[in-house]
Design a protein around this motif. Structure first.
Motif, PDB file in Angstrom:
ATOM      1  N   MET A   1      -5.430   1.647  37.425  1.00 17.70           N
ATOM      2  CA  MET A   1      -3.962   1.570  36.981  1.00 17.70           C
ATOM      3  C   MET A   1      -3.758   0.500  36.155  1.00 17.70           C
ATOM      4  O   MET A   1      -2.482   0.663  35.608  1.00 17.70           O
ATOM      5  CB  MET A   1      -3.005   2.027  38.257  1.00 17.70           C
ATOM      6  N   SER A   2      -4.372  -0.476  36.312  1.00 17.52           N
ATOM      7  CA  SER A   2      -4.129  -1.666  35.641  1.00 17.52           C
ATOM      8  C   SER A   2      -4.561  -1.603  34.195  1.00 17.52           C
ATOM      9  O   SER A   2      -4.084  -2.346  33.309  1.00 17.52           O
ATOM     10  CB  SER A   2      -4.797  -2.888  36.324  1.00 17.52           C
ATOM     11  N   VAL A   3      -5.590  -0.508  33.919  1.00 20.68           N
ATOM     12  CA  VAL A   3      -6.214  -0.773  32.574  1.00 20.68           C
ATOM     13  C   VAL A   3      -5.941   0.435  31.956  1.00 20.68           C
ATOM     14  O   VAL A   3      -6.275   0.642  30.762  1.00 20.68           O
ATOM     15  CB  VAL A   3      -7.681  -0.841  32.809  1.00 20.68           C
ATOM     16  N   CYS A   4      -5.648   1.548  32.695  1.00 21.17           N
ATOM     17  CA  CYS A   4      -5.405   3.048  32.032  1.00 21.17           C
ATOM     18  C   CYS A   4      -4.244   3.284  31.981  1.00 21.17           C
ATOM     19  O   CYS A   4      -3.370   3.454  32.373  1.00 21.17           O
ATOM     20  CB  CYS A   4      -6.235   4.032  32.827  1.00 21.17           C
TER      21      CYS A   4
ATOM     22  N   LEU B   1      -5.015  10.790  38.980  1.00 27.12           N
ATOM     23  CA  LEU B   1      -3.884  10.039  39.306  1.00 27.12           C
ATOM     24  C   LEU B   1      -3.426   8.810  38.365  1.00 27.12           C
ATOM     25  O   LEU B   1      -2.241   8.466  38.234  1.00 27.12           O
ATOM     26  CB  LEU B   1      -4.272   9.384  40.728  1.00 27.12           C
ATOM     27  N   SER B   2      -4.386   8.162  37.639  1.00 19.29           N
ATOM     28  CA  SER B   2      -4.218   7.171  36.615  1.00 19.29           C
ATOM     29  C   SER B   2      -3.613   7.838  35.254  1.00 19.29           C
ATOM     30  O   SER B   2      -3.305   7.256  34.373  1.00 19.29           O
ATOM     31  CB  SER B   2      -5.293   6.454  36.429  1.00 19.29           C
TER      32      SER B   2
ATOM     33  N   HIS C   1      -0.787  -3.843  42.822  1.00 17.61           N
ATOM     34  CA  HIS C   1      -1.101  -4.066  44.088  1.00 17.61           C
ATOM     35  C   HIS C   1       0.194  -4.177  44.881  1.00 17.61           C
ATOM     36  O   HIS C   1       0.579  -3.719  45.822  1.00 17.61           O
ATOM     37  CB  HIS C   1      -2.157  -5.322  44.206  1.00 17.61           C
ATOM     38  N   ASP C   2       0.851  -5.124  44.355  1.00 19.70           N
ATOM     39  CA  ASP C   2       2.361  -5.516  44.940  1.00 19.70           C
ATOM     40  C   ASP C   2       3.029  -4.398  45.352  1.00 19.70           C
ATOM     41  O   ASP C   2       3.826  -4.398  46.392  1.00 19.70           O
ATOM     42  CB  ASP C   2       3.132  -6.470  44.136  1.00 19.70           C
ATOM     43  N   PHE C   3       3.178  -3.501  44.450  1.00 15.75           N
ATOM     44  CA  PHE C   3       4.211  -2.210  44.562  1.00 15.75           C
ATOM     45  C   PHE C   3       3.308  -1.101  45.024  1.00 15.75           C
ATOM     46  O   PHE C   3       4.025  -0.315  45.592  1.00 15.75           O
ATOM     47  CB  PHE C   3       4.797  -1.957  43.151  1.00 15.75           C
ATOM     48  N   LEU C   4       2.209  -1.108  45.274  1.00 23.19           N
ATOM     49  CA  LEU C   4       1.434  -0.146  45.654  1.00 23.19           C
ATOM     50  C   LEU C   4       1.297  -0.358  47.146  1.00 23.19           C
ATOM     51  O   LEU C   4       1.605   0.710  48.091  1.00 23.19           O
ATOM     52  CB  LEU C   4      -0.002  -0.156  45.395  1.00 23.19           C
TER      53      LEU C   4
END
Length: 385
Positions: free
Chosen positions: A105-108, A130-131, A258-261
């Protein structure tokens, strides 16, 4: 009622975990889901007892407790051969499952493409979808599960955002050679692609094979997102302690996802696990010997029964050929095996993009007595060969 999300139409629940549930229902020996039936190192569990009374019991820093990140950085810097700043290059996650999802999710962006080797650990396709990305499958061909260089280059010409690399591989136990990794690296650099690794079996590699961290190769540290966990190395799969190691710019993105997941991994478990991260080289050498012995025990039993398999080079899985039993598909065989033989495996088709129905995956991360009992039950298969 409004329509539910259509992005979930492309996959089912985890077949691996489904096999565990069926195994529990029929009282079988679970060689499907890869977790040990023996205890973690005593140093870790003793520390956990103290933590239960002393704490911490509240949130740690979102991206990981300071002492955990410092011990992890020290350990991984030694083995990976790259500089790791505990404050800039690490995010502690809820297992490697979250680590992989966070990396993706950080790169896609929606519509990006991601290369996935087949066979693959079943989460990778789900993570890609999912991404909002699209998987490009590249076949790993038995018996050694090597890739075709031309096929891989053609995949890269589609300008993927990332390639997922599981090394050592689940489900095959393949250990990618340095030559293979250098070729992957050359393409990643040429086509400006990220490499997202899953290296949870980094310390379970059988001689003469050796694990090479692709992040350590020239030009790869800044474009590799290394995902792993403590689950397999310290036999604490239920603790769900994983991590992402990457360049500072990537980690800043990972921190937000990560913080919001999940907000953060369990604080008391991080505190207890530091005892394991501080182990010396002897622990990891003994771990390799332990699993090599279990591998030989289990494969020797399969030989005696007359089952064909692909010998694993690392990790603790073995793909067994079931074509001789005459089932139309491997899923039906896996269920039959639990009900009639009392041993659970995973149908190999759940790992392949190709139409493959002739394999089943077992794991050997069990006590010797558990493996011997499983082999005793599997002896009944001789009647069907």
């Amino acid at each position: 009622m409004p329509q539910l999300s259509t992005r979930l139409d492309g996959f089912t629940d985890s077949v691996i975990r489904r096999m565990t549930r069926i195994c529990i229902k029929y009282g079988g020996i679970n060689l499907s889901q890869g977790f040990p039936d023996f205890d973690p190192p005593k140093e870790i569990t003793d520390r956990l007892k103290k933590v239960a009374n002393e704490g911490p019991h509240q949130y740690s820093v979102t991206w990981g407790a300071q002492n955990f990140r410092e011990s992890l950085a020290k350990k991984q810097e030694k083995y990976m051969g790259i500089h790791i700043n505990p404050d800039e290059n690490i995010v502690v996650t809820c297992g490697s499952t979250e680590a992989m999802m966070t990396a993706m999710m950080s790169v896609c962006n929606p519509g990006d493409k991601v290369i996935v080797f087949s066979p693959f650990y079943e989460n990778y396709t789900a993570d890609t979808i999912l991404s909002g990305a699209e998987p490009i499958y590249v076949q790993l061909k038995p018996p050694y599960f090597n890739f075709d260089k031309d096929e891989l280059r053609r995949a890269f010409t589609q300008r993927p955002k990332a390639l997922i690399l599981c090394n050592p591989s689940n489900p095959t136990g393949k250990v990618f050679s340095r030559e293979e990794l250098e070729y992957i690296s050359s393409l990643a650099i040429e086509f400006d692609t990220f490499v997202i690794t899953d290296e949870v079996y980094e310390h379970i590699v059988f001689p003469p094979y050796k694990h090479t961290y692709i992040a350590s190769l020239d030009g790869m540290a800044e474009r590799t997102i290394s995902c792993s966990s403590l689950s397999k190395t310290y036999s604490i799969t239920g603790w769900r302690l994983g991590y992402v190691i990457a360049d500072k710019k990537i980690i800043e993105q990972c921190k937000k996802v990560h913080d919001f997941l999940t907000v953060g991994a369990a604080a008391p478990l991080q505190e207890a696990a530091v005892a394991g991260l501080d182990f010396d080289d002897t622990y990891y050498e003994d771990l390799t010997k332990l699993y090599d012995r279990k591998r030989k025990l289990f494969l020797g039993g399969l030989d005696e029964i007359g089952l064909k398999y692909f010998e694993p080079q690392g990790a603790y899985y073995v793909m067994v050929d079931i074509s001789q039993f005459g089932f139309d598909n491997d899923y039906d065989f896996a269920v039959w095996l639990i009900k009639n033989i009392g041993v659970a495996g995973v149908p190999g088709s759940s790992f392949f993009r190709e139409d493959v129905n002739s394999y089943i995956r077992f794991h050997f991360a069990k006590k010797d007595e558990t493996l011997k009992e499983a082999l005793k039950r599997l002896q009944k298969l001789k009647e069907y060969i």
